[in-house]
Design an enzyme around this catalytic site. Structure first.
Site, mmCIF file in Angstrom:
data_model
loop_
_atom_site.group_PDB
_atom_site.id
_atom_site.type_symbol
_atom_site.label_atom_id
_atom_site.label_comp_id
_atom_site.label_asym_id
_atom_site.label_seq_id
_atom_site.Cartn_x
_atom_site.Cartn_y
_atom_site.Cartn_z
ATOM 1 N N GLN A 131 0.809 -1.224 0.000
ATOM 2 C CA GLN A 131 0.000 0.000 0.000
ATOM 3 C C GLN A 131 0.840 1.272 0.000
ATOM 4 O OE1 GLN A 131 -1.622 -1.146 4.053
ATOM 5 N NE2 GLN A 131 -1.599 1.084 4.318
ATOM 6 N N CYS A 137 -5.169 0.548 3.410
ATOM 7 C CA CYS A 137 -5.270 -0.887 3.705
ATOM 8 C C CYS A 137 -6.649 -1.437 3.343
ATOM 9 C CB CYS A 137 -5.007 -1.130 5.178
ATOM 10 S SG CYS A 137 -6.113 -0.184 6.252
ATOM 11 N N HIS A 277 -6.742 -1.166 11.054
ATOM 12 C CA HIS A 277 -6.101 -1.789 9.902
ATOM 13 C C HIS A 277 -7.029 -2.867 9.340
ATOM 14 C CE1 HIS A 277 -2.897 -2.803 7.248
ATOM 15 N NE2 HIS A 277 -2.621 -3.968 7.782
#
Ligand SMILES: *[C@@H]1O[C@H](CO)[C@@H](O)[C@H](O)[C@H]1NC(C)=O
Ligand SMILES: *[C@@H]1O[C@H](CO)[C@@H](O)[C@H](O)[C@H]1NC(C)=O
Ligand SMILES: *[C@@H]1O[C@H](CO)[C@@H](O)[C@H](O)[C@H]1NC(C)=O
Length: 329
Positions: A131, A137, A277
């Site tokens: 990323q 993410c 995340h």
């Protein structure tokens, strides 16, 4: 006044001396080796600052590895960053709306296989991506899941465009490089009638104007399935019976240096408001009586186990069962 200023600067000086570790020659040698391995260059000022941070991280990693833990830590590509810097660059910075208190995934009663790994069942999982310095993410978790679900349905493994989600999925509570959620990204793809390939819409790791062209859509979402909040068995059910599943959880400062083993932590929280995340569960297994998830990350192949990690399963570890979802194609 002068005396006060002197006292203050003395205090600041003492604070700095005490708060930073003593850097030995061996530490500096280790840092230089790490720098050349990772192609890093700094200005003179930054060199000393990064050396301090690297040494602090090294102490923490060594201390962890000397203890009795199920996972190991190492000085990977993030070794010259503080957790605050890491968080700002790579993680979701504000609480996400993951609260499917009543999901629409319908579980069977099993039984489930002891282990499953979609990477080994066929050509169903694309390579690990990176990323870069963008809190995207959630787009990689989304494309990873849709790539797998599409491949399982059609036999064709495509690489899908994260950048389209970064640029275009804002109306669904997503915020480009500042975060989003896979369930909201699947909703966007369903609404926008498709997603292009990575080749047709390349990744830039920056927010940009939307360039989606529906005529070039390569994959589609018919429906979005959310797994009920904290129903980790629902995730097992979905991965065992259908496909890999997107999920989110909380990354804390011990996770950024994960290099292997089954991650579990007492530092992270298990609630929806802390997830920062998003990743992709491609399977599960068990090792020495510890059940775990096999998870695809988006920090490149040099991180973790060739870009993957294992995290303890069955305890909603770090809130991993707080917002999981997958698309139907
Ligand atoms: C959560 O949802 C509310 C209401 O739809 C929205 O205003 C808010 O921006 C969302 N939060 C995030 C982080 O997207
Ligand atoms: C699934 O989650 C998305 C995003 O949070 C939401 O818009 C959608 O309504 C949910 N679907 C169901 C069936 O609850
Ligand atoms: C979170 O952790 C606490 C303490 O271990 C536990 O009592 C609680 O049931 C957990 N909640 C969820 C939703 O997993």
């Amino acid at each position: 006044m002068k005396a006060l200023a002197l006292t203050v600067s003395l205090l600041v000086f003492l604070y700095c001396v005490c708060a930073t570790p003593l850097v030995t020659e061996k530490d500096e040698f280790g840092f230089k080796t790490w720098m050349s391995e990772h192609n890093r260059r700094y200005s003179v000022d930054e060199y000393y600052q990064r050396l301090q941070i690297f040494t602090e991280n090294k102490r923490r990693v060594d201390q962890h590895n000397a203890g009795n833990h199920k996972f190991r830590m190492g000085l990977n590509q993030f070794a010259d960053m503080t957790f605050a810097e890491f968080k700002k660059k790579y993680l979701l910075t504000e609480p996400q709306n993951c609260s499917a208190t009543k999901g629409n995934h319908v579980s069977s009663n099993g039984p489930y296989p002891d282990s499953i790994d979609w990477r080994k069942k066929g050509n169903y999982v694309t390579h690990v991506k990176n990323q870069g310095s963008c809190g995207s993410c959630w787009t990689f978790s989304t494309t990873g899941c849709l790539e797998s679900v599409t491949a399982i349905a059609t036999g064709k493994l495509l690489l899908l465009a994260e950048q389209q989600l970064v640029d275009c999925a804002g109306a669904f509570n997503n915020h480009g490089c500042n975060g989003g959620l896979p369930s909201q990204a699947f909703e966007y793809i369903k609404y926008s009638k498709g997603i292009m390939t990575e080749d047709d819409y390349p990744y830039t790791a920056r927010d940009g104007p939307c360039k989606y062209n529906p005529q070039h859509a390569a994959a589609f979402v018919r429906d979005v399935v959310n797994i009920t909040l904290y129903d980790e068995m629902g995730m097992v059910d979905a991965v065992a019976r259908f496909n890999p599943v997107s999920f989110a959880y909380e990354v804390t400062n011990d996770f950024m240096f994960y290099t292997g083993g089954v991650y579990s932590s007492t530092k992270c929280h298990n609630t929806t408001d802390k997830v920062n995340h998003a990743v992709l569960a491609v399977g599960y297994a068990e090792e020495n009586d510890t059940p775990y998830w096999i998870v695809k990350n988006s920090w490149g192949t040099s991180w973790g186990i060739d870009g993957y990690f294992y995290i303890e399963r069955g305890k909603n570890m770090c809130g991993l069962a707080a917002c999981s979802s997958y698309p139907v194609v």
